[in-house]
Design a protein around this motif. Structure first.
Motif: not given
Length: 200
Positions: A19-21, A29-33, A50-51, A56-57
């Motif tokens: 998630a961080i990377k 806003d350009n990253v989905k689960v 987990y999240f 939260e991740a």
């Protein structure tokens, strides 16, 4: 910790780092689960085990590091002065976290982290994680000083001061005109706080 628990913890850490990377590289806003789950090599459903959100991740690394600092503090020698023990515990866990990240702090990475930390959803989740982290650290301080985290101010004041020192060093390093590397800022911050809170 048994093998099953270790596997679960490894998955949780992998999801948080993914998630961080991705967020640092692409923007919050350009990253989905689904992207995070794929990066970590698991399913979307596994992520949800987990999240509850990508915010939260991301914030989980801050909470985990604080819990590890508390555990490290418990393992420090009994005769070691409190603030020396705290400083050693903090640096032991920050050093490990940097190894886990396996990513040099280049300018693009730092710029991405700056944007990530300014996002409202991240800030909200980070605040929740930080509050829980301070409780964990206060419990460890109480054990070491013979105080009671349910009755005494001291362990909470120390935990809050340590948390403030860490956040101040991170903030100056990321958003200010930092005069020194992060490690030096953090050591200076802890040293200044330690000078004003003598052990009871």
């Amino acid at each position: 910790m048994g093998l099953r628990e270790r596997k679960k913890e490894e998955t949780r850490i992998a999801l948080s780092w993914a998630a961080i990377k991705l967020t640092v590289e692409r923007g919050f806003d350009n990253v989905k689960v689904e992207d995070i789950a794929a990066e970590a090599g698991v399913s979307h459903r596994t992520f949800n085990n987990y999240f509850s959100s990508k915010g939260e991740a991301i914030a989980a690394r801050h909470f985990d590091r604080a819990v590890q600092i508390a555990e490290e503090l418990r393992s420090r020698p009994d005769g070691e002065p409190l603030w020396e023990a705290i400083t050693n515990a903090v640096f032991a866990r920050f050093a490990l976290g940097m190894q886990e990240a396996e990513r040099p702090a280049d300018e693009r990475w730092i710029a991405g982290v700056k944007l990530m930390t300014q996002h409202p959803e991240h800030r909200g989740e980070f605040l929740k994680a930080h509050t829980a982290a301070l409780d964990a650290l206060a419990a460890a301080v109480a054990e070491r000083t013979g105080t009671d985290a349910d009755r005494d101010l001291y362990p909470h004041l120390v935990a809050g001061a340590v948390g403030a020192a860490i956040l101040a060093a991170i903030h100056l390093w990321l958003h200010g005109d930092a005069p020194a590397p992060f490690e030096e800022l953090l050591r200076d911050a802890l040293g200044q706080v330690a000078a004003g809170l003598p052990t009871p």
